[in-house]
Design an enzyme around this catalytic site. Structure first.
Site, PDB file in Angstrom:
ATOM      1  N   THR A  44       2.569  -1.477   9.174  1.00 21.15           N
ATOM      2  CA  THR A  44       2.948  -2.401  10.248  1.00 21.15           C
ATOM      3  C   THR A  44       3.160  -3.825   9.752  1.00 21.15           C
ATOM      4  O   THR A  44       3.737  -4.649  10.467  1.00 21.15           O
ATOM      5  CB  THR A  44       1.821  -2.482  11.302  1.00 21.15           C
ATOM      6  OG1 THR A  44       0.626  -2.928  10.630  1.00 21.15           O
ATOM      7  CG2 THR A  44       1.568  -1.137  11.955  1.00 21.15           C
TER       8      THR A  44
ATOM      9  N   HIS B 273      10.097 -23.773   8.779  1.00 13.87           N
ATOM     10  CA  HIS B 273       9.095 -24.448   9.608  1.00 13.87           C
ATOM     11  C   HIS B 273       7.669 -24.276   9.094  1.00 13.87           C
ATOM     12  O   HIS B 273       6.845 -25.169   9.262  1.00 13.87           O
ATOM     13  CB  HIS B 273       9.154 -23.921  11.047  1.00 13.87           C
ATOM     14  CG  HIS B 273      10.391 -24.343  11.776  1.00 13.87           C
ATOM     15  ND1 HIS B 273      10.540 -24.193  13.135  1.00 13.87           N
ATOM     16  CD2 HIS B 273      11.551 -24.914  11.333  1.00 13.87           C
ATOM     17  CE1 HIS B 273      11.738 -24.642  13.506  1.00 13.87           C
ATOM     18  NE2 HIS B 273      12.366 -25.079  12.427  1.00 13.87           N
TER      19      HIS B 273
ATOM     20  N   HIS C 181       7.374 -30.762  10.363  1.00 18.15           N
ATOM     21  CA  HIS C 181       6.628 -29.527  10.106  1.00 18.15           C
ATOM     22  C   HIS C 181       5.507 -29.727   9.091  1.00 18.15           C
ATOM     23  O   HIS C 181       4.569 -28.939   9.038  1.00 18.15           O
ATOM     24  CB  HIS C 181       7.582 -28.438   9.606  1.00 18.15           C
ATOM     25  CG  HIS C 181       8.680 -28.160  10.571  1.00 18.15           C
ATOM     26  ND1 HIS C 181       8.449 -27.635  11.823  1.00 18.15           N
ATOM     27  CD2 HIS C 181      10.014 -28.377  10.497  1.00 18.15           C
ATOM     28  CE1 HIS C 181       9.594 -27.519  12.467  1.00 18.15           C
ATOM     29  NE2 HIS C 181      10.558 -27.972  11.685  1.00 18.15           N
TER      30      HIS C 181
ATOM     31  N   CYS D  95       3.051  -3.231   4.139  1.00 20.03           N
ATOM     32  CA  CYS D  95       2.218  -2.085   4.533  1.00 20.03           C
ATOM     33  C   CYS D  95       2.926  -1.430   5.715  1.00 20.03           C
ATOM     34  O   CYS D  95       4.102  -1.724   5.966  1.00 20.03           O
ATOM     35  CB  CYS D  95       0.774  -2.497   4.845  1.00 20.03           C
ATOM     36  SG  CYS D  95       0.537  -3.568   6.266  1.00 20.03           S
TER      37      CYS D  95
ATOM     38  N   ASP E 238       0.873  -1.174   0.000  1.00 22.20           N
ATOM     39  CA  ASP E 238       0.000   0.000   0.000  1.00 22.20           C
ATOM     40  C   ASP E 238       0.916   1.233   0.000  1.00 22.20           C
ATOM     41  O   ASP E 238       2.140   1.116  -0.188  1.00 22.20           O
ATOM     42  CB  ASP E 238      -0.997  -0.028   1.177  1.00 22.20           C
ATOM     43  CG  ASP E 238      -0.337   0.190   2.529  1.00 22.20           C
ATOM     44  OD1 ASP E 238       0.909   0.309   2.593  1.00 22.20           O
ATOM     45  OD2 ASP E 238      -1.076   0.261   3.539  1.00 22.20           O
TER      46      ASP E 238
HETATM   47  C1  RB5 Z   1      -1.829   2.825   6.464  1.00 28.67           C
HETATM   48  O1  RB5 Z   1      -1.832   4.067   7.093  1.00 28.67           O
HETATM   49  C2  RB5 Z   1      -1.677   1.708   7.483  1.00 28.67           C
HETATM   50  O2  RB5 Z   1      -2.795   1.603   8.271  1.00 28.67           O
HETATM   51  C3  RB5 Z   1      -1.397   0.391   6.771  1.00 28.67           C
HETATM   52  O3  RB5 Z   1      -0.275   0.529   5.969  1.00 28.67           O
HETATM   53  C4  RB5 Z   1      -1.100  -0.828   7.631  1.00 28.67           C
HETATM   54  O4  RB5 Z   1      -0.147  -0.543   8.597  1.00 28.67           O
HETATM   55  C5  RB5 Z   1      -2.261  -1.568   8.125  1.00 28.67           C
HETATM   56  O5  RB5 Z   1      -2.145  -2.611   8.757  1.00 28.67           O
END
Ligand code: RB5
Length: 138
Positions: A65, A96, A131, A63, A10
Site C-alpha cells: 500500500t 512544496h 514552503h 510496499c 518489501d
Molecule cells: C505486505 O503484505 C504488506 O502488508 C506490506 O507490503 C505493506 O502494504 C504494509 O504497509
C-alpha cells in the site's frame, strides 16, 4: 558527483522495484531481492539511514500500500517521505514538501505510472519560499 538514488521494497514491491531498476539503471538497490516475505520496516530503516548519510541523495520505497513504508521512513529525523498515487501529487511533494523519499503503493499502481512518478520525482525541484518555513516546523 552524481546524486545517489537509493531504492528498496518489501516482497509486495519487489516486482515493481525490479522493473524500475531495469529502467533507471543507476539506482542503488538495497533489496529485497525476491518475492519471499520480509518486514518492510527493515528496508525502510536501511534506506533512510543511507539517505540521511549522503547529502542530496534521494530514496524510493515500495510496499503493497505504501503506508507501512511511509510510517517507518518518517520516523527518521530529516526524512520527508511522501506516499503518492498520481504524477500530480509526486510533483507537489517535491515542490512544496521537499520530500527526499518517494513512496509507491506497489499493489495499487501500474508500472508505467510508477515510472512516470519516479521520473517526475527526480526532475522536480523544491520551490522553497513560503514552503521553507513550513518544512522547518515539522
Ligand atoms: C505486505 O503484505 C504488506 O502488508 C506490506 O507490503 C505493506 O502494504 C504494509 O504497509
Amino acid at each position: 558527483m552524481e546524486k545517489k538514488i537509493y531504492i528498496a521494497s518489501d516482497h509486495a514491491g519487489y516486482e515493481m522495484k525490479s522493473k524500475l531498476c531495469a529502467y533507471f539503471k543507476t539506482f542503488i538497490d538495497l533489496g529485497t531481492n525476491s518475492n519471499a516475505s520480509v518486514d518492510y520496516a527493515d528496508f525502510a530503516h536501511n534506506l533512510t539511514n543511507n539517505v540521511s548519510q549522503n547529502e542530496d541523495s534521494l530514496g524510493i520505497l515500495i510496499c503493497g500500500t505504501g503506508v507501512g513504508m511511509s510510517m517507518a521512513a518518517n520516523r527518521k529525523k530529516g526524512i520527508r517521505a511522501g506516499l503518492v498515487n498520481s504524477p500530480e501529487i509526486t510533483r507537489l511533494i517535491r515542490q512544496h514538501n521537499n520530500a527526499n523519499v518517494l513512496v509507491l503503493p506497489g499493489r495499487f499502481m501500474a508500472d508505467e505510472e510508477a515510472k512516470n512518478c519516479v521520473q517526475i520525482f527526480l526532475e522536480t525541484e523544491f520551490e522553497a519560499g513560503r514552503h521553507k518555513k513550513r518544512i522547518e516546523k515539522i
